[in-house]
Design a protein around this motif. Structure first.
Motif, PDB file in Angstrom:
ATOM      1  N   GLY A   1      -5.991  -2.214  -6.224  1.00  0.00           N
ATOM      2  CA  GLY A   1      -4.949  -1.209  -6.193  1.00  0.00           C
ATOM      3  C   GLY A   1      -4.761  -0.404  -6.778  1.00  0.00           C
TER       4      GLY A   1
ATOM      5  N   THR B   1      -3.612   0.286   0.499  1.00  0.00           N
ATOM      6  CA  THR B   1      -3.806  -1.135  -1.130  1.00  0.00           C
ATOM      7  C   THR B   1      -2.406  -2.194  -0.007  1.00  0.00           C
TER       8      THR B   1
ATOM      9  N   TYR C   1       0.786   2.235   1.050  1.00  0.00           N
ATOM     10  CA  TYR C   1       0.812   0.714   0.450  1.00  0.00           C
ATOM     11  C   TYR C   1       1.412  -0.331   2.174  1.00  0.00           C
TER      12      TYR C   1
ATOM     13  N   TRP D   1       6.704  -1.452  -5.537  1.00  0.00           N
ATOM     14  CA  TRP D   1       6.463  -0.741  -4.500  1.00  0.00           C
ATOM     15  C   TRP D   1       7.884   0.185  -3.581  1.00  0.00           C
TER      16      TRP D   1
ATOM     17  N   TRP E   1       4.053   8.327  -0.878  1.00  0.00           N
ATOM     18  CA  TRP E   1       4.042   6.712  -0.681  1.00  0.00           C
ATOM     19  C   TRP E   1       4.179   6.467   0.321  1.00  0.00           C
TER      20      TRP E   1
ATOM     21  N   VAL F   1       5.260   3.456   3.080  1.00  0.00           N
ATOM     22  CA  VAL F   1       5.457   1.882   2.877  1.00  0.00           C
ATOM     23  C   VAL F   1       5.598   1.134   3.886  1.00  0.00           C
TER      24      VAL F   1
END
Length: 377
Positions: A209, A227, A287, A301, A311, A313
């Motif tokens: 990743g 990832t 993520y 992260w 992003w 998460v």
């Protein structure tokens, strides 16, 4: 090496291998039975790691169970092929997968040459040449053969798929470095005539990743990255974090980088992604994080998500790789692949059935910067 140090390395190996066995779908009882027979991480004698994983691999091969044989050979060379015998196990894993490809005929092996080094990968064509591409790359301790089931599953979801080893692992002769992520573009080039490579999703757990995120800004064909527990910045630059990494992880990194132990830390310091690189990454990143990750600090992260609004998460209350949440992680990745194939309704339905929601237990550490415009998507 002292007896206590050897015992610690063996205990670490037994602990970490459980994650990979679960991803492979191996039965927990059989894995535990094998681990109980192992009394040494090194050597080839009965009771050694290599011998006890090779035995079930040979048994599965005799039965014609090629995927299971490849999985056991994969574990026999864990965490890295640092001896001639483990390199042989690595080769036998590849040969076992070739037997599976010949039997089921849902994929093929291909070899490209990147920067003078050979990279052999697995390719599963989509049902149409217009199918978008998924590139899958594992981490520093697993072989591409572990993901052989994707050669049939991803085309059923509507995409073509290329599965490759991490640099310095298996049949990827490119060493792990700051520029090693260029191999993603080489893979995309190699299959561009067989799919819509201009629409590529990269699925890259752990250290793969990191490489995918490094390469994505330089290749506009990469439209998204998924990832699981990727190192980004602190892991590479914080000496305390590096010192605390498991011995298994350090051994695998030394092998993938092709470096002696005394040079590894200097190499790792060069791999960190800067704040600007994380903030300027103008594509969706999914993520999957672990709140009790013993390798990757949670600030990795959290900081990236705060810097970049693109992003998304999901954080599980688990250790590195979230082994207790394998089913949900698979569902999330499948949802991303379905969405990439244009099957967003099916992806949303899957997410609803799995009760999948983003988990952000702690607020951002840094105030998000405004989204930037004008970058390739």
């Amino acid at each position: 090496m002292t007896d206590s140090a050897a015992a610690l390395r063996l205990a670490e190996a037994k602990s970490f291998v459980g994650l990979h066995a679960r991803h492979m779908g191996l039965r927990t009882r059989r894995v535990q039975d094998t681990l109980r027979r192992i009394t040494a991480l090194d050597g080839e004698q009965p009771g050694s790691w290599l011998a006890e994983w090779t035995r079930p691999a040979e048994e599965q091969l005799r039965r014609g169970h090629h995927q299971a044989a490849a999985d056991h050979y994969n574990l026999a060379r864990f965490p890295c092929a640092d001896t001639a015998a483990k390199r042989r196990a690595e080769q036998l894993a590849a040969q076992s997968m070739l037997g599976l490809l010949r039997t089921r005929r849902h994929g093929r092996r291909q070899t490209l040459v990147h920067e003078g080094r050979e990279v052999t990968f697995l390719f599963g064509p989509g049902r149409r040449r217009s199918a978008p591409l998924v590139v899958m790359m594992g981490g520093i301790v697993s072989l591409k053969e572990q993901w052989g089931s994707l050669l049939a599953a991803v085309p059923r979801a509507g995409c073509a798929v290329a599965v490759a080893d991490f640099p310095g692992v298996g049949e990827n002769g490119v060493p792990y470095s700051r520029t090693a992520g260029r191999v993603f573009s080489a893979l995309i080039d190699a299959v561009a005539g067989d799919c819509d490579a201009g629409r590529t999703l990269v699925v890259a757990p752990s250290f793969a990743g990191h490489l995918a995120l490094k390469q994505a800004p330089d290749d506009p064909r990469i439209k998204g990255v998924v990832t699981v527990g990727a190192p980004l910045q602190e892991f590479f630059v914080d000496p305390h974090i590096r010192a605390a990494m498991p011995r298994i992880t350090r051994a695998a990194l030394e092998h993938t980088c092709g470096l002696p132990p005394e040079r590894l830390d200097a190499q790792l310091a060069e791999l960190a992604l800067s704040h600007d690189e994380l903030a300027d990454l103008d594509l969706p990143v999914h993520y999957l994080a672990s709140l009790r990750d013993e390798i990757i600090p949670t600030t990795e992260w959290r900081r990236a998500a705060a810097l970049n609004p693109r992003w998304r998460v999901h954080a599980f209350d688990d250790v590195h790789g979230s082994p207790r949440h394998v089913t949900r992680i698979r569902a999330m990745i499948l949802g991303d692949i379905l969405a990439h194939a244009g099957r967003r309704h099916t992806a949303r339905t899957l997410g609803t059935l799995q009760a999948i929601r983003p988990l952000h237990a702690v607020g951002p550490l840094i105030r998000p910067r405004p989204a930037r415009t004008g970058h390739a998507s």
